[in-house]
Design an enzyme around this catalytic site. Structure first.
Site, PDB file in Angstrom:
ATOM      1  N   SER A  64       0.802  -1.234   0.000  1.00  0.00           N
ATOM      2  CA  SER A  64       0.000   0.000   0.000  1.00  0.00           C
ATOM      3  C   SER A  64       0.829   1.275   0.000  1.00  0.00           C
ATOM      4  O   SER A  64       0.269   2.358  -0.204  1.00  0.00           O
ATOM      5  CB  SER A  64      -0.953   0.021   1.185  1.00  0.00           C
ATOM      6  OG  SER A  64      -2.096  -0.722   0.863  1.00  0.00           O
ATOM      7  N   VAL A 257       1.260  -3.691   3.922  1.00  0.00           N
ATOM      8  CA  VAL A 257       1.292  -4.990   4.608  1.00  0.00           C
ATOM      9  C   VAL A 257       2.565  -5.787   4.326  1.00  0.00           C
ATOM     10  O   VAL A 257       2.777  -6.836   4.913  1.00  0.00           O
ATOM     11  CB  VAL A 257       0.053  -5.867   4.295  1.00  0.00           C
ATOM     12  CG1 VAL A 257      -1.215  -5.243   4.841  1.00  0.00           C
ATOM     13  CG2 VAL A 257      -0.064  -6.160   2.811  1.00  0.00           C
TER      14      VAL A 257
HETATM   15  N1  GLU Z   1      -2.449  -5.654  -2.143  1.00  0.00           N
HETATM   16  C1  GLU Z   1      -3.122  -5.507  -0.884  1.00  0.00           C
HETATM   17  C2  GLU Z   1      -4.592  -5.600  -1.054  1.00  0.00           C
HETATM   18  O1  GLU Z   1      -5.143  -4.966  -1.905  1.00  0.00           O
HETATM   19  C3  GLU Z   1      -2.755  -4.187  -0.267  1.00  0.00           C
HETATM   20  C4  GLU Z   1      -2.387  -4.464   1.093  1.00  0.00           C
HETATM   21  C5  GLU Z   1      -1.885  -3.269   1.850  1.00  0.00           C
HETATM   22  O2  GLU Z   1      -2.737  -2.575   2.418  1.00  0.00           O
HETATM   23  O3  GLU Z   1      -0.669  -3.049   1.917  1.00  0.00           O
HETATM   24  O4  GLU Z   1      -5.247  -6.302  -0.315  1.00  0.00           O
END
Ligand code: GLU
Length: 303
Positions: A64, A257
């Site tokens: 994110s 995350v």
């Molecule tokens: N790729 C993750 C999702 O869309 C993003 C996670 C994050 O918040 O870092 O679930």
């Protein structure tokens, strides 16, 4: 101020805690198998001085944190019209929540929750080859070639049912212009970019320099826009824990995350910490502790 000894001390203080608490993100295998016992910290001042310690040059999945840079592209290209379909309030809900989106007619609360970042991705896809543009922006900002981790991107796509739901839901309200699959492909790819702490500390440099590129001097965002990105980071950048971050750290931050957190000390420096084990709200547990130690030791804060 001499920052290198400060960062060395933070690494020494936190080393005994490495891999002891928190949980590595486990929603896709490529993130679940990242060894928890890693920690890096890096900073770059407005004047171009750098300091870094620990695993500061190890690339990780920025997740994110990428939303910071897609927002930057969106603000740069679209100006005020970006805000026609995206709000600027903390959501007070989980980052992937559908509930609020229904009540608010498909307009996401802010550009850092998943729905908001997907809405930004849609606007970018309308403008240009968005995947190439985000890589080009990040490579230019940090001075190194930056790329996607295709394995992570493929896993995000294979398991991203909730993100697909968010995108389709917004489309049903007429808030997404492009093909949902194309928009999600951009979103999953930008989340899957790999960079190190040092590269991210450099890349975020324009945010402590009134929008000016850390190397070339080009204006990436106007001074006002750069301030606004910092404001959004402070209020919305750390999932549902922005109040806690402001209270404990007192700096605009954006976390992911993958365990990275980028922080800005306006007019002074940008820094990035990384440690893969997360606390329940989704930000890096040791990353938060490191930022707390950093602000306590240096007295730097926006308050
Ligand atoms: N790729 C993750 C999702 O869309 C993003 C996670 C994050 O918040 O870092 O679930």
């Amino acid at each position: 101020m001499q920052f290198q000894p400060v960062l060395d001390e933070i690494v020494a203080t936190l080393r005994p805690e490495l891999g002891q608490a928190g949980h590595v993100a486990n929603y896709i295998p490529a993130l679940a198998r990242v060894p928890a016992g890693q920690f890096g910290i890096a900073l770059r001042t407005c004047d171009g001085d750098e300091a870094h310690a620990g695993d500061s040059t190890t690339p990780f999945s920025i997740q994110s944190i990428s939303k910071l840079f897609t927002l930057t592209l969106g603000m740069r290209e679209l100006g005020e019209t970006l805000w026609e379909r995206i709000g600027r309030e903390p959501s007070g809900n989980p980052f992937n929540s559908l509930v609020q989106l229904e009540a608010e007619h498909g307009i996401p609360r802010n550009p850092f929750i998943n729905a908001g970042a997907i809405a930004v991705a849609d606007r970018l896809v309308s403008l240009f080859d968005a995947k190439a543009e985000i890589l080009s922006l990040l490579s230019s900002l940090c001075g190194d070639p930056v790329d996607f981790d295709e394995e992570v991107a493929a896993s995000e796509a294979a398991t991203g049912f909730r993100n697909a739901a968010l995108a389709n839901f917004m489309k049903s309200f007429g808030r997404i212009d492009n093909d949902v699959g194309t928009v999600l492909d951009m979103y999953f790819h930008h989340c899957a970019i790999r960079m190190s702490c040092l590269q991210l500390a450099r890349a975020a440099g324009f945010l402590c320099r009134d929008g000016v590129h850390p190397y070339t001097g080009a204006q990436i965002l106007s001074e006002r826009q750069a301030r606004r990105v910092n404001a959004l980071m402070l209020t919305c950048g750390t999932y549902d824990a922005a109040g806690e971050f402001a209270f404990r750290i007192g700096l605009p931050c954006k976390s992911g995350v993958g365990g990275g957190i980028v922080a800005v000390v306006p007019d002074h420096l940008t820094l990035c910490v990384w440690s893969p084990a997360l606390e329940p709200s989704g930000s890096s547990l040791l990353g938060i502790k490191a930022l707390e130690l950093f602000t306590a030791k240096t007295g730097l804060s926006i308050f």
